[in-house]
Write an enzyme that holds these catalytic residues in place. Structure first.
Site, PDB file in Angstrom:
ATOM      1  N   ASN A   1      62.760  33.894  65.337  1.00 43.33           N
ATOM      2  CA  ASN A   1      62.844  35.321  65.617  1.00 43.33           C
ATOM      3  C   ASN A   1      64.267  35.677  66.037  1.00 43.33           C
ATOM      4  O   ASN A   1      65.067  34.809  66.377  1.00 43.33           O
ATOM      5  CB  ASN A   1      61.853  35.692  66.723  1.00 43.33           C
ATOM      6  CG  ASN A   1      60.455  35.913  66.160  1.00 43.33           C
ATOM      7  OD1 ASN A   1      60.302  36.518  65.096  1.00 43.33           O
ATOM      8  ND2 ASN A   1      59.451  35.426  66.849  1.00 43.33           N
TER       9      ASN A   1
ATOM     10  N   LYS B   1      62.773  26.452  68.378  1.00 45.47           N
ATOM     11  CA  LYS B   1      62.935  27.773  68.980  1.00 45.47           C
ATOM     12  C   LYS B   1      64.422  28.047  69.215  1.00 45.47           C
ATOM     13  O   LYS B   1      65.240  27.112  69.284  1.00 45.47           O
ATOM     14  CB  LYS B   1      62.161  27.822  70.287  1.00 45.47           C
ATOM     15  CG  LYS B   1      60.670  27.844  70.017  1.00 45.47           C
ATOM     16  CD  LYS B   1      59.921  28.394  71.179  1.00 45.47           C
ATOM     17  CE  LYS B   1      58.553  28.812  70.730  1.00 45.47           C
ATOM     18  NZ  LYS B   1      57.488  28.236  71.510  1.00 45.47           N
TER      19      LYS B   1
ATOM     20  N   ASN C   1      58.868  42.504  68.296  1.00 44.22           N
ATOM     21  CA  ASN C   1      58.837  41.364  69.214  1.00 44.22           C
ATOM     22  C   ASN C   1      59.241  41.758  70.628  1.00 44.22           C
ATOM     23  O   ASN C   1      58.735  41.198  71.604  1.00 44.22           O
ATOM     24  CB  ASN C   1      59.779  40.262  68.723  1.00 44.22           C
ATOM     25  CG  ASN C   1      59.181  39.494  67.577  1.00 44.22           C
ATOM     26  OD1 ASN C   1      57.966  39.390  67.467  1.00 44.22           O
ATOM     27  ND2 ASN C   1      60.016  38.978  66.716  1.00 44.22           N
TER      28      ASN C   1
ATOM     29  N   TRP D   1      70.688  16.711  65.078  1.00 46.10           N
ATOM     30  CA  TRP D   1      70.073  16.687  63.751  1.00 46.10           C
ATOM     31  C   TRP D   1      70.953  17.441  62.766  1.00 46.10           C
ATOM     32  O   TRP D   1      71.134  17.009  61.616  1.00 46.10           O
ATOM     33  CB  TRP D   1      68.687  17.340  63.782  1.00 46.10           C
ATOM     34  CG  TRP D   1      67.654  16.550  64.511  1.00 46.10           C
ATOM     35  CD1 TRP D   1      67.042  16.887  65.686  1.00 46.10           C
ATOM     36  CD2 TRP D   1      67.105  15.282  64.122  1.00 46.10           C
ATOM     37  NE1 TRP D   1      66.150  15.912  66.049  1.00 46.10           N
ATOM     38  CE2 TRP D   1      66.165  14.916  65.105  1.00 46.10           C
ATOM     39  CE3 TRP D   1      67.322  14.434  63.038  1.00 46.10           C
ATOM     40  CZ2 TRP D   1      65.445  13.735  65.035  1.00 46.10           C
ATOM     41  CZ3 TRP D   1      66.597  13.258  62.961  1.00 46.10           C
ATOM     42  CH2 TRP D   1      65.672  12.920  63.951  1.00 46.10           C
TER      43      TRP D   1
ATOM     44  N   LYS E   1      61.679  43.983  62.853  1.00 39.74           N
ATOM     45  CA  LYS E   1      60.819  42.905  63.398  1.00 39.74           C
ATOM     46  C   LYS E   1      61.174  42.642  64.863  1.00 39.74           C
ATOM     47  O   LYS E   1      60.302  42.427  65.700  1.00 39.74           O
ATOM     48  CB  LYS E   1      60.993  41.634  62.545  1.00 39.74           C
ATOM     49  CG  LYS E   1      60.294  40.400  63.104  1.00 39.74           C
ATOM     50  CD  LYS E   1      58.806  40.408  62.850  1.00 39.74           C
ATOM     51  CE  LYS E   1      58.038  39.350  63.612  1.00 39.74           C
ATOM     52  NZ  LYS E   1      58.319  37.981  63.288  1.00 39.74           N
TER      53      LYS E   1
ATOM     54  N   ALA F   1      50.989  31.951  63.468  1.00 43.76           N
ATOM     55  CA  ALA F   1      50.313  30.650  63.422  1.00 43.76           C
ATOM     56  C   ALA F   1      50.248  30.150  64.860  1.00 43.76           C
ATOM     57  O   ALA F   1      50.990  30.622  65.723  1.00 43.76           O
ATOM     58  CB  ALA F   1      51.087  29.692  62.529  1.00 43.76           C
TER      59      ALA F   1
HETATM   60  N1  LIG Z   1      54.382  30.899  66.187  1.00 41.09           N
HETATM   61  C1  LIG Z   1      54.418  32.015  65.466  1.00 41.09           C
HETATM   62  O1  LIG Z   1      53.379  32.556  65.071  1.00 41.09           O
HETATM   63  C2  LIG Z   1      55.743  32.638  65.122  1.00 41.09           C
HETATM   64  C3  LIG Z   1      55.749  33.765  64.291  1.00 41.09           C
HETATM   65  C4  LIG Z   1      56.977  34.320  63.920  1.00 41.09           C
HETATM   66  C5  LIG Z   1      58.154  33.753  64.371  1.00 41.09           C
HETATM   67  N2  LIG Z   1      58.117  32.669  65.202  1.00 41.09           N
HETATM   68  C6  LIG Z   1      59.408  32.126  65.633  1.00 41.09           C
HETATM   69  O2  LIG Z   1      59.628  30.895  64.967  1.00 41.09           O
HETATM   70  C7  LIG Z   1      60.426  30.021  65.779  1.00 41.09           C
HETATM   71  C8  LIG Z   1      59.682  28.701  65.947  1.00 41.09           C
HETATM   72  O3  LIG Z   1      58.509  28.975  66.721  1.00 41.09           O
HETATM   73  P1  LIG Z   1      57.250  27.999  66.782  1.00 41.09           P
HETATM   74  O4  LIG Z   1      56.119  28.837  67.260  1.00 41.09           O
HETATM   75  O5  LIG Z   1      57.107  27.242  65.517  1.00 41.09           O
HETATM   76  O6  LIG Z   1      57.715  27.008  67.953  1.00 41.09           O
HETATM   77  P2  LIG Z   1      57.160  25.559  68.273  1.00 41.09           P
HETATM   78  O7  LIG Z   1      55.748  25.423  67.790  1.00 41.09           O
HETATM   79  O8  LIG Z   1      57.444  25.296  69.709  1.00 41.09           O
HETATM   80  O9  LIG Z   1      58.047  24.620  67.357  1.00 41.09           O
HETATM   81  C9  LIG Z   1      59.317  24.156  67.715  1.00 41.09           C
HETATM   82  C10 LIG Z   1      59.366  22.702  67.321  1.00 41.09           C
HETATM   83  O10 LIG Z   1      60.684  22.214  67.559  1.00 41.09           O
HETATM   84  C11 LIG Z   1      60.576  20.954  68.199  1.00 41.09           C
HETATM   85  N3  LIG Z   1      61.792  20.642  68.943  1.00 41.09           N
HETATM   86  C12 LIG Z   1      62.159  21.076  70.165  1.00 41.09           C
HETATM   87  N4  LIG Z   1      63.341  20.551  70.525  1.00 41.09           N
HETATM   88  C13 LIG Z   1      63.720  19.760  69.491  1.00 41.09           C
HETATM   89  C14 LIG Z   1      64.835  18.921  69.259  1.00 41.09           C
HETATM   90  N5  LIG Z   1      65.802  18.772  70.173  1.00 41.09           N
HETATM   91  N6  LIG Z   1      64.915  18.244  68.093  1.00 41.09           N
HETATM   92  C15 LIG Z   1      63.934  18.376  67.161  1.00 41.09           C
HETATM   93  N7  LIG Z   1      62.842  19.134  67.326  1.00 41.09           N
HETATM   94  C16 LIG Z   1      62.737  19.823  68.483  1.00 41.09           C
HETATM   95  C17 LIG Z   1      59.380  21.118  69.106  1.00 41.09           C
HETATM   96  O11 LIG Z   1      58.942  19.859  69.566  1.00 41.09           O
HETATM   97  P3  LIG Z   1      57.705  19.717  70.580  1.00 41.09           P
HETATM   98  O12 LIG Z   1      56.530  19.691  69.670  1.00 41.09           O
HETATM   99  O13 LIG Z   1      57.982  18.458  71.299  1.00 41.09           O
HETATM  100  O14 LIG Z   1      57.737  20.930  71.478  1.00 41.09           O
HETATM  101  C18 LIG Z   1      58.423  21.831  68.158  1.00 41.09           C
HETATM  102  O15 LIG Z   1      57.774  20.896  67.318  1.00 41.09           O
HETATM  103  C19 LIG Z   1      60.644  30.778  67.101  1.00 41.09           C
HETATM  104  O16 LIG Z   1      61.880  31.444  67.052  1.00 41.09           O
HETATM  105  C20 LIG Z   1      59.501  31.786  67.121  1.00 41.09           C
HETATM  106  O17 LIG Z   1      59.824  32.925  67.889  1.00 41.09           O
HETATM  107  C21 LIG Z   1      56.941  32.094  65.575  1.00 41.09           C
END
Ligand SMILES: NC(=O)c1ccc[n+]([C@@H]2O[C@H](COP(=O)([O-])OP(=O)(O)OC[C@H]3O[C@@H](n4cnc5c(N)ncnc54)[C@H](OP(=O)(O)O)[C@@H]3O)[C@@H](O)[C@H]2O)c1
Length: 244
Positions: A95, A69, A176, A79, A172, A121
């Protein structure tokens, strides 16, 4: 190739790459043996492990899919330091409209490619991820995007290039930004707010600054009034991690 942040979006992209025989290395915060994407009745297993120590990233890669995020970029920066050379393309799956600027301080000269993620998702209680609609991404029409396009060629993740990417990204973002109201009211409404509500209910930091704060910040910079954001931003910030 590497996926940093194999959460909901990272798992979807990793599964798409894996199905096409291009399995990426996985780097995250929680150790797991594999990732699982569910698409309707189908389960796609992406072999891991998910590595959790940046010292395990032995050498730079050509392409990093950055799917943490926006609030987690700084914490994930070790990383980026380990995986990026000046030739690396960092493709940001987040986003917002600040995707180039936010990771830039942590990348040694590599190219950053922003995107618009169009698919929803969600994380399931068993640790898998459910893809709720066809996966689709929009990228700017630049030379670095070609590498992403090639990596995702013929996968379940469709990629399109936009000549006016800035307008697409803002369109977009404005969708949001409305989700901020859903988070505050704790009421779902059609396509909006599942992830944000889940984050609020779980006490996780919200991406309020890149979704709502940005409207207020850019308004101030350009002398444009933002009366709705002036009310919403402090409230949503208080519901997240403080007034910012
Ligand atoms: N979800 C959707 O439907 C959707 C749709 C459009 C856009 N987005 C955007 O896409 C982006 C990602 O969202 P997401 O829903 O995929 O979030 P998410 O499921 O929380 O994924 C983030 C991942 O990053 C990991 N992480 C956190 N800190 C880290 C670190 N220091 N080193 C390595 N990995 C780390 C998290 O680990 P943990 O598993 O331990 O938390 C998690 O696996 C966001 O900007 C969101 O707004 C999401």
């Amino acid at each position: 190739m590497a996926v940093v942040g194999p959460g909901v979006i990272g798992t979807t992209v990793a599964a798409a790459l894996h199905e096409a025989g291009r399995t990426p290395h996985l780097y995250g915060r929680r150790a797991r043996e594999h990732l699982e994407l569910r698409v309707e009745e189908r389960r796609i297993l992406v072999p891991g492990p998910v590595q959790t120590d940046p010292a395990q990233a032995k050498e730079p890669v050509d392409l990093v899919f950055l799917a943490v995020k926006a609030t987690q970029i700084e914490a994930a920066s070790p990383w980026l330091a380990a995986l990026c050379s000046p030739q690396t393309v960092v493709y940001v799956l987040q986003n917002g409209v600040e995707q180039r600027a936010m990771p830039a301080p942590y990348i040694a000269g590599g190219q950053v490619i922003p995107s618009v993620v169009w698919f929803p998702a969600e994380a399931k209680p068993d640790g898998s991820v459910r893809l709720r609609r066809d996966a689709r991404l929009t990228l700017p029409d630049t030379s670095g995007s070609r590498l992403v396009l090639e990596a995702l060629r013929a996968t379940r993740c469709a990629v399109e290039l936009a000549t006016d990417f800035t307008s697409v990204a803002w369109r977009k973002l404005l969708q949001n930004a409305v989700a901020g109201l859903i988070v505050l009211t704790r009421r779902r409404s059609g396509m909006y707010g599942r992830t944000d509500l889940a984050d609020r209910e779980a006490g996780r930091a919200l991406e309020w600054d890149i979704r709502n704060g940005i409207v207020q910040r850019r308004g101030q910079a350009h002398g444009i009034p933002t009366p709705i954001s002036d009310v919403v931003v402090p409230l949503i910030a208080a519901a997240s991690d403080g007034p910012g």
